[in-house]
Design a protein around this motif. Sequence first.
Motif, PDB file in Angstrom:
ATOM      1  N   GLU A  73       0.833  -1.203   0.000  1.00 58.15           N
ATOM      2  CA  GLU A  73       0.000   0.000   0.000  1.00 58.15           C
ATOM      3  C   GLU A  73       0.874   1.261   0.000  1.00 58.15           C
ATOM      4  O   GLU A  73       0.593   2.214  -0.714  1.00 58.15           O
ATOM      5  N   GLN A  74       1.931   1.239   0.791  1.00 55.63           N
ATOM      6  CA  GLN A  74       2.830   2.393   0.885  1.00 55.63           C
ATOM      7  C   GLN A  74       3.759   2.475  -0.318  1.00 55.63           C
ATOM      8  O   GLN A  74       4.301   3.544  -0.612  1.00 55.63           O
ATOM      9  N   GLY A 112       2.158  11.426   0.057  1.00 58.56           N
ATOM     10  CA  GLY A 112       2.034  10.837   1.386  1.00 58.56           C
ATOM     11  C   GLY A 112       3.130  11.375   2.277  1.00 58.56           C
ATOM     12  O   GLY A 112       3.814  12.343   1.945  1.00 58.56           O
ATOM     13  N   ASN A 121      -1.139   8.807   4.554  1.00 59.42           N
ATOM     14  CA  ASN A 121      -1.510   9.085   3.168  1.00 59.42           C
ATOM     15  C   ASN A 121      -1.601  10.598   2.941  1.00 59.42           C
ATOM     16  O   ASN A 121      -1.448  11.392   3.865  1.00 59.42           O
ATOM     17  N   SER A 122      -1.865  10.999   1.710  1.00 56.62           N
ATOM     18  CA  SER A 122      -1.876  12.429   1.367  1.00 56.62           C
ATOM     19  C   SER A 122      -2.978  13.183   2.106  1.00 56.62           C
ATOM     20  O   SER A 122      -2.782  14.335   2.504  1.00 56.62           O
TER      21      SER A 122
END
Length: 178
Positions: A73-74, A112, A121-122
């Motif tokens: 995810e990252q 992010g 996250n952003s």
Amino acid sequence: MLTRKEKEKLIEEISGLWSNSKGVVFYNFEKMQANEAVEFRKEIKLNNLKAYISKNTLLKKGAKNSGIEISEEQDGIFRGQTGIVYSSEDPLIPCRVIYGFIRKTGKPVIKGGYIDGRFVNSKDVLELAEISSKEAIYQKLAFTLNSPVSKLAVTLNAILSKLVYAINELKNKKEKNI
């Protein structure tokens, strides 16, 4: 083309960046004009921040060398052109600086962040940017703590003023009667 030793040196430098930073914000600078990039760098310097642009693979290897695991995810943060702004003092300053610049120009795009040992996250970066600074919070706290004392002083002063006014009126009535 970088040599193996140069890459190792860069990875070591990036590892130090990951280890020593309290707040890191990742952004995509792809659609920034040259004059916007210059203005952005000025803003970064004004706030005692540092910026870094590197290949995504080197950023990930530096994180791995620092003991930071990057999940799938990252991993999306490390796609496309990636720049980072970081601070070793206050984790929220990079968020505020980029957010302020985005409000003026609409660029860059936040991907992010890595704040106090965890990825965000952003959307979270933007929310963190809106948190008041420590100084502002301390001022509000001082005002809040001082408020009851101020109100007590005003109330006691009003009571004293009324008492002095009443005594003065009593004195004036007695002088008229004499």
